[in-house]
Enzyme design. Structure first.
Site, PDB file in Angstrom:
ATOM      1  N   ASP A  80      -3.110  -9.301  -6.289  1.00  0.00           N
ATOM      2  CA  ASP A  80      -3.495  -8.117  -5.530  1.00  0.00           C
ATOM      3  C   ASP A  80      -4.873  -8.269  -4.899  1.00  0.00           C
ATOM      4  O   ASP A  80      -5.652  -9.161  -5.242  1.00  0.00           O
ATOM      5  CB  ASP A  80      -3.489  -6.882  -6.442  1.00  0.00           C
ATOM      6  N   LYS A 111       6.678  -7.351   8.105  1.00  0.00           N
ATOM      7  CA  LYS A 111       5.873  -6.654   7.087  1.00  0.00           C
ATOM      8  C   LYS A 111       5.280  -7.714   6.160  1.00  0.00           C
ATOM      9  O   LYS A 111       5.874  -8.773   5.941  1.00  0.00           O
ATOM     10  CB  LYS A 111       6.715  -5.667   6.285  1.00  0.00           C
ATOM     11  N   ASP A 145      -0.525 -11.116 -16.372  1.00  0.00           N
ATOM     12  CA  ASP A 145      -0.219 -10.690 -15.010  1.00  0.00           C
ATOM     13  C   ASP A 145      -0.453  -9.183 -14.935  1.00  0.00           C
ATOM     14  O   ASP A 145      -0.618  -8.516 -15.964  1.00  0.00           O
ATOM     15  CB  ASP A 145       1.232 -11.054 -14.692  1.00  0.00           C
TER      16      ASP A 145
END
Length: 1297
Positions: A827, A703, A413
């Site tokens: 990501d 958000k 990770d």
């Protein structure tokens, strides 16, 4: 107790089983039925709260333990042979003697099992008798009872800092807002506080709760082990339903904090609680070495069968060759002998009994002992101790230590594994305007140059004045620089000791504001539209849209570093660890300790435990917000809340129904919280619906990930957006891309004004979803998606997560060791690419293939094109002995297509040719699928390392799972085989301990097979000279002692302590790790070479005494004694040749084994007069030791037997030394010379890599699909269209992070 018929008991058991298997349970209060018999209790079918994790009882221990041990085929085999030896026609020696080895082994195993079970019993007893408070209708108050007395349907009261005894549905708390704070560290390792909300509408007064008035029915789901989900609703007598979820459930094992008392209704008890359902006991995995060992045991069984068959056939031919009946063949009672065929049949079983030790009975026990010793050295390694977290490496799986030395693929990770998981607010974009926060960047750049111990020193300096504030009366001011360098007397541990929770280090809490943004906020404060100003809304969203729990520093809960009361399993490994701690074998290192550090916590000018000095936006004195503690569930939330606080938007309080925020003007705004739409992996966002205290508008703050939020705006280029909105979205997207390329984590912040009619309509659907049991998650998500539409973009944030210390060096070393490293992250591609270069997963000279597509046809085209180029490169004669440096980057959508069954092979063919692979935007499920695919298809040893709950599936799918005990709890650690605190520790864990564990155990197992084969063949060769009658020339007791005592300890010592190369060499030259990969040192060839060597040595050991005594009249034991003695010297000296590093322990054990042999044999020969008639060993060794022939036989046999192996080793190590032998020679040099040679060794390999990296870019594909490869990142080409992107990136410079 009244007597009940068996039929009634059986009926109750059936009804109980049916009640427990129902998908829904209806529970009512026990109070109306208090004092009645069990048969009249409404919740009697559900389990009590008493737990029992021990397996045995004193009465049934022996039969149950024997039953457990007979699950091992080896035990059944040896017990069967011992029983077979009681049959007169096939017995080989005294029946009782054959029972000794297996009885000793099983007795020791039973002793270990009994001790472990007794420890479990003690733990259960202690836990079951823990006091708690249960409401009694007769006493009209809560009475002290024991945990084991708790039943489903009881009302339990838990006071502050006490542990919850069962799973409780929260009904009432002492908090005015009916909120309870809990700590779940005992369950998932997370130390931050979590809020639980009591079900509303139960109390007429907030301070009074009457359990007797509770007449509602609780309907909940069947027990399961999901700690994050709970489905339930409470039904009133008028059929009105109120939904409840995990936010109203107190789990067994949690600790109540900051709440005077809480009252709950027991829904699950005992073994049905979620914590107990998650307690699966110790992990067991079969290592690759163990699987190979089982195969070789089968070969030994096959070899034993052949030898017994030869013995049986030989006995038949011998009997057939006799002209008359010899006197030593005794007939039966009727005076006739068995036929040669029947005698040979019996002899087959006799030979099995005689030669049984060819199967190493003690090998499995020895392997377990060796692994315990190896774990001891791993756990006590000071280099694997982390001073900052005060933690050492944990070995949670006892069976796979040797697998650490055979790893070929590592799957890692990124966040929290390669990075610190300390989120630092770096930059933000508001309404299309970017605020770079240069002062903050300079601060972080300074930290990059400091040592890790200096990092907290920088933040630990006292403020220059008590009024360290940001003044905004004049727009042309310069902010006061509060970033000072003073006396560096604080160490990291001193500061961390003050920080009582996660995500609260000074690095994370202190932000230097941007001057331009401060001025903009000052203008917004003075404007008439301040309540709808986007800049104000942006920071209000940062302060409100989260789950951060606010508490006061003065009410911090005590830290209890004890074991989890919910985890009841005790195993040998835990017992061993506790023993290590009890003996203080591991001395915790204290680096740079001083009296100043010990008193650092008492410094009046020190940093506050939970938050930094406040930064206000007015000239007034700072309010007492220094005492606020922010406890966040993720570091991102903490970073955003502290950033908002820096600009004067201070989160003061949070309850389930309200959020209090102080704005820069000093005014405190109390927002009514109407609902919180929690984050989930599908939506990739969270929202909070509040009512503005001034405008009274319904406002939705959201958000989330940029790609998830932008879709809700339409797109940045949507036609329906107005000109200004389109420009804001376009500029913000540009800033997001820049942040990602800088390696920052990005989030988008939005706002939506919800009309009253829309809210009321939505609320109906939301309540229906909350009260649902079936399909509740889908309904909840649908209701959230229904509201999160047509959002107004406020801005975006960029948060930095710095790399951990020594990550680039570690990845470089692992790659030099022949390990391929894959990084699997959620990501963005730009962020992942930047981190890939920063951690040296990708090199500047790498050919980076960026695969991104949205349909299968395009994915097939990409794979075919790329594979053709790679194959063409290898087919080119000019590229012989070179390796193309290729790396692959693939996103989650493309990976999902590539993992389809028909594309798996092509994807793997490409991936295995790449030096590294970077997967971005992947889900937890995709992570585990990738690991399983590589493990199963390529047949390689895999290791997965992660730190969060989203890495659990990946960790469990790999051959070896490594959990990092970071800031995101302990889910990954609890699911792992080994736990470390830093990624850099992986280097020594694999390269040193992994190599040692594998080589030691592999060589010990090979030696064990050799030892048993060499000894048993002595008996086999003797059968050729005794008519294959199953006779032994060595006393039976001495045969038993030989393997059980005389030669058992040296190989165990060899497996625990041998070192072929020093730790410094293994760390300095990672290439040495390759010796354990693939088949390694223990393979088919090495096994059979050792077995052939055992046959040769046994021939020498047998025939040297045979030829020496040929023609003499010595008795059978006089012939067997020098043979037995010679075999001892040969076997021990053979081990001496194999030992790579001699220590005092080696000498003591080796000489002690020889001394023990002579002492026991001399004593046995002296006292055993008629132990084994008709031949007895009385005074045999004493007479032999007085004969020079005895010593001559021992010397000649030993020299001739070991000469070939010794000669082979000398020639091999002199003419063609292996890398390990070369490293061993370097170990003997002076440190300075050794260091020079190590650098030369690595530079030689580095030169090869330079040669490889200077390859020309491959020509473009010639397939019909046009794919162009360009050398520049900025000019990277892609397919025409928006559904495909294939970029080949070269000469890409990493961006500093």
């Amino acid at each position: 107790m009244t007597w009940r018929s068996p039929l009634a008991l059986m009926r109750d058991a059936i009804l109980s089983q049916k009640a427990r298997e129902k998908e829904l349970r209806s529970l009512v209060s026990n109070l109306p039925f208090e004092g009645l018999g069990k048969s009249k209790q409404p919740n009697r079918f559900f389990k009590s709260n008493a737990i029992k994790t021990n397996k045995y009882t004193p009465l049934f221990f022996i039969p149950m333990n024997l039953y457990e041990q007979f699950h091992r085929l080896a035990n059944i085999y040896f017990v069967g042979l011992a029983i077979l030896n009681f049959i007169p026609v096939v017995n080989a020696f005294q029946p009782e003697v054959a029972l000794i080895p297996i009885c000793v082994i099983m007795f020791l195993t039973a002793l270990k099992d009994g001790w472990e079970d007794f420890r479990r019993y003690q733990s259960d007893k202690k836990l079951n008798n823990t006091p708690c408070l249960i409401y009694s209708r007769k006493e009209k108050r809560f009475m002290e009872r024991r945990w084991k007395d708790v039943r489903v349907g009881d009302f339990v009261k838990v006071v502050s800092n006490e542990t919850v005894p069962a799973d409780l549905l929260l009904l009432h708390t002492s908090d005015p807002n009916n909120v309870c704070h809990i700590e779940t560290a005992n369950l998932d390792g997370e130390t931050n506080l979590k809020q639980r909300k009591a079900i509303s509408g139960l109390c007429t007064s907030s301070n009074v709760f009457e359990p007797e008035s509770f007449n509602w029915t609780v309907v909940c789901e069947k027990p399961n082990n999901n700690l994050n989900h709970f489905k339930c609703f409470v039904e009133k007598p008028d059929r009105e339903k109120t939904g409840a979820g995990i936010e109203s459930l107190l789990l067994r094992g949690c600790t109540v904090r900051n709440t005077e008392h809480s009252v709950g209704f027991v829904v699950y008890a005992g073994h049905e609680t979620k914590s107990m359902l998650n307690n699966n006991g110790p992990r067991y995995k079969r290592s690759k070495l163990e699987r190979r060992l089982n195969v070789d045991v089968f070969f030994c069984v096959l070899l034993l069968f052949i030898m017994c068959l030869i013995g049986s056939l030989g006995h038949y031919l011998w009997l057939k060759g006799l002209s008359d009946v010899p006197p030593f063949l005794v007939s039966d009672s009727k005076g006739h002998l068995d036929s040669p065929g029947l005698s040979s049949f019996y002899m087959f079983f006799t030979m099995i009994i005689l030669l049984q030790i060819l199967i190493p009975i003690s090998l499995y026990v020895s392997v377990e002992l060796v692994k315990i010793g190896q774990i001891f050295f791993i756990v006590t390694d000071v280099d694997l101790y982390d001073e900052e977290t005060d933690s050492r490496v944990q070995c949670r799986s006892l069976n796979i230590t040797e697998d650490l030395g055979q790893i070929e693929y590592i799957f890692s990770d990124k966040t929290g594994t390669l990075t610190e998981n300390k989120m630092v607010f770096r930059r933000c974009s508001i309404m299309g305007t970017e605020f770079a926060h240069k002062e903050n960047a300079n601060r972080l750049a300074l930290l990059e140059e400091t040592t890790e111990s200096e990092e907290n020193v920088i933040f630990s300096q006292p403020s220059p004045s008590s009024q360290a504030s940001w003044y905004l009366e004049d727009e042309d001011f310069n902010p006061v620089d509060t970033h000072h360098h003073g006396s560096r007397r604080r160490s990291k541990m001193a500061v961390n000791a003050q920080s009582g929770m996660a995500f609260s280090s000074p690095l994370e809490t202190q932000v230097i504001p941007d001057e331009k943004l401060l001025q903009q906020i000052s203008r917004s404060e003075r404007s008439s539209s301040r309540n709808s100003d986007p800049y104000m809304d942006f920071f209000l969203a940062l302060a409100i849209c989260n789950t951060v729990v606010v508490s006061m520093a003065t009410t911090q809960r005590p830290r209890v570093r004890s074991s989890s009361p919910s985890h009841q399993t005790y195993n040998s490994l835990e017992s061993f660890s506790s023993l290590v701690k009890r003996w203080n074998i591991f001395d915790t290192p204290k680096r740079n300790s001083s009296p100043i550090e010990d008193s650092a916590g008492d410094d009046a000018n020190g940093v506050q435990p939970c938050s930094s000095d406040p930064v206000t936006l007015s000239a007034r004195p700072a309010a007492a917000s220094e005492d606020l503690c922010y406890e966040a569930e993720s570091p991102d939330e903490a970073a955003l809340v502290y950033a908002a606080k820096t600009y004067g938007f201070t989160l003061l309080a949070r309850t389930p129904d309200s959020v209090t925020v102080r704005v820069p003007s000093g005014e405190e705004l109390v927002f009514e919280v109407l609902d919180t739409l929690a984050f989930d992996s599908n939506r990739k966002r969270m929202s909070v619906l509040v009512r503005h205290p001034i405008t009274r508008e319904y406002v939705l703050y959201t958000k989330g990930a940029d790609y998830a939020i932008m879709e809700l705006l339409g797109t940045p280029y949507a036609e329906h957006l107005s000109g200004q909105q389109k420009k804001i979205a376009t500029d913000t997207q540009y800033h997001l891309d820049c942040y990602a390329k800088d390696g920052l984590r990005t989030l988008c912040i939005t706002k939506k004004i919800v009309s009253g009619r829309e809210y009321q309509s939505w609320l109906v659907d939301r309540k229906r979803a909350l009260a649902a049991i079936e399909g509740r998650e889908e309904l909840m998500m649908d209701s959230a998606v229904q509201l999160e539409t047509q959002l107004t973009l406020l801005g975006a944030t960029g948060i930095e997560d710095r790399l951990q210390e020594s990550v680039p060096d570690t990845i470089t070393a692992l790659r030099e060791a022949g390990i391929k490293v894959w990084v699997l992250t959620g990501d963005k591609p730009e962020t992942a690419l930047n981190i890939g270069y920063a951690c040296r997963l990708l090199e500047e000279e790498d050919l980076v293939i960026n695969m991104s597509c949205k349909n299968k046809v395009t994915c097939i085209s990409i794979l075919d094109c790329t594979l053709e180029e790679v194959r063409r490169f290898h087919a080119d004669p000019r590229n012989v002995d070179t390796t193309q440096k290729i790396s692959l980057m693939i996103d989650g959508d493309t990976l999902a297509i590539a993992l389809s069954p028909d594309l798996q092979d092509r994807f793997l063919d490409l991936a295995k040719r790449c030096r590294s692979v970077l997967c971005c935007r992947v889900t937890p499920l995709q992570k585990s699928r990738v690991v399983k695919l590589v493990r199963d298809k390529l047949k390689v040893m895999t290791l997965a390392v992660g730190d969060g709950a989203n890495d659990v599936n990946m960790i469990q799918a790999a051959d070896v799972g490594i959990g990092i005990s970071g800031q995101e709890g302990m889910q990954a650690v609890m699911a792992s085989d080994f736990a470390i605190s830093r990624f850099k520790h992986l280097k020594k864990l694999l390269l040193v301990h992994g190599h040692w564990c594998y080589t030691r155990l592999a060589n010990m197992i090979i030696y064990f097979f050799y030892k048993n084969a060499a000894y048993v063949n002595l008996l086999f060769w003797y059968q050729f000279y005794c008519g294959f009658s199953g006779t032994a020339m060595i006393d039976y007791w001495l045969m038993i002692f030989f393997n059980l005592f005389f030669t058992s300890t040296p190989p165990i010592m060899f497996g625990i302590m041998d070192k072929d190369v020093s730790a410094e060499m293994l760390m300095g030259v990672p290439d040495l790790y390759r010796t354990g990969q693939g088949s390694g040192e223990y393979n088919f060839l090495t096994f059979w070479i050792s077995m052939l060597d055992a046959f040769y040595q046994s021939l020498v050991c047998f025939f040297v005494p045979y030829l020496a005594y040929q023609g003499s009249d010595v008795d059978i034991f006089t012939f067997g004694t020098p043979l037995n003695t010679s075999s001892l010297f040969i076997i021990l000296l053979h081990l001496g040749i194999e030992i790579k590093s001699w220590t005092v322990v080696h000498w003591i054990i080796m000489l002690g084994s020889v001394a023990l042999y002579f002492i026991v044999t001399l004593a046995y020969s002296a006292i055993c007069v008629t132990c084994n008639p008709p031949s007895n060993p009385y005074w045999i060794l004493q007479n032999q030791m007085a004969d020079p022939m005895f010593y001559l036989i021992c010397i000649i046999s030993t020299v001739v037997a070991l000469l070939p192996r010794y000669t082979f080793y000398v020639l091999k190590n002199s003419v063609a030394p292996s890398p390990l032998i070369q490293a061993k020679h370097l170990d003997r040099m002076k440190p300075s010379v050794r260091e020079m040679w190590m650098k030369e060794w690595r530079s030689l390999r580095g030169g090869m890599e330079v040669k490889e990296s200077r390859l020309s870019t491959p020509p473009s594909p010639t397939l019909e699909t046009s794919v162009d490869f360009y050398p520049g990142f900025g000019d990277a080409a892609s397919f025409v269209g928006d559904d495909l992107s294939l970029n080949v990136l070269t000469d890409q410079k990493p961006v500093d992070t």
